[in-house]
Design an enzyme around this catalytic site. Structure first.
Site: not given
Ligand code: ADP
Length: 157
Positions: A17, A41, A90, A128
Site C-alpha cells: 500500500h 465486516k 498485484r 493484508s
Molecule cells: P480492499 O478490501 O478494497 O481490496 P485493501 O486494503 O486490501 O482493500 O486494498 C486497497 C487497495 O490496495 C486495493 O486496490 C488493493 O488491490 C491494493 N493493494 C493491496 N495490497 C497491495 C500490494 N501488495 N501492492 C499493491 N497494491 C495493493
C-alpha cells in the site's frame, strides 16, 4: 490541484500500500487514503488503530490525507469534490474485480475515473489477509509491513 482517493480496508496497511501511495503522490498533489468502514465486516484492527497506522506509515509522503467513509465510494468522491479513484493491482488475479468495481462506479458517476498502478514485483505477494495470518503466529513481518506499524501490531511483546 488534482486529488485522488485511495480506498481500502488497510487492515493493516502494508509496504505494498505504502509503495502505491508514494508513487501516486508523485502524480497527484493530494492523495486521500480513505478507510472503508463496512459494517458487515469485522476488522482485525479498529478504525482508530488503522488510521494511526496509516498516518505513521505515510508521514514521510507529502500531500497525504487520511479519512474514513461509509457507504458508496461515489458518494464519498462527490463529497470530497474528487473524481479519481486510485487502486493497486498485484497481478492478473486482481484485474477482474477492479474492472467490475471500476465499471459500476463509472455507471454511478460517469465523470469519475479509476487509475490503476501496478505493484512492484517485490510487493506483489503481499496482502493484508496474509499479514493477519502471520500476526496470528507472531511471525516476522519486516519484509511486508513498515517497522513503525509492526511496533504498533506487536506492542508490548
Ligand atoms: P480492499 O478490501 O478494497 O481490496 P485493501 O486494503 O486490501 O482493500 O486494498 C486497497 C487497495 O490496495 C486495493 O486496490 C488493493 O488491490 C491494493 N493493494 C493491496 N495490497 C497491495 C500490494 N501488495 N501492492 C499493491 N497494491 C495493493
Amino acid at each position: 490541484m488534482q486529488t485522488c482517493i485511495f480506498p481500502g480496508s488497510f487492515d493493516p496497511i502494508t509496504k505494498g500500500h505504502v509503495d502505491i501511495i508514494e508513487r501516486a503522490a508523485r502524480i497527484f498533489s493530494r492523495v486521500i487514503v480513505a478507510i472503508l468502514c463496512n459494517s458487515e465486516k469485522t476488522p482485525c484492527f479498529d478504525l482508530v488503530t488503522r488510521r494511526r497506522m496509516i498516518e505513521t506509515a505515510t508521514a514521510h509522503i507529502p500531500g497525504v490525507v487520511v479519512q474514513d467513509f461509509e457507504g458508496l465510494l461515489v458518494d464519498f468522491l462527490r463529497q470530497s469534490d474528487c473524481r479519481v479513484v486510485l487502486r493497486g493491482v498485484r497481478g492478473a488475479q486482481d484485474l477482474p474485480y477492479e474492472q467490475q468495481i471500476g465499471a459500476v462506479n463509472q455507471h454511478l458517476m460517469p465523470e469519475m475515473e479509476t487509475v490503476v498502478l501496478m505493484s512492484k514485483p517485490e510487493y506483489s505477494i503481499i496482502s493484508s489477509t496474509l499479514i493477519r495470518e502471520l500476526i496470528g503466529y507472531k511471525a516476522d513481518l519486516s519484509l511486508y509491513v513498515p517497522q513503525p506499524v509492526i511496533d504498533m501490531i506487536y506492542v508490548g511483546e
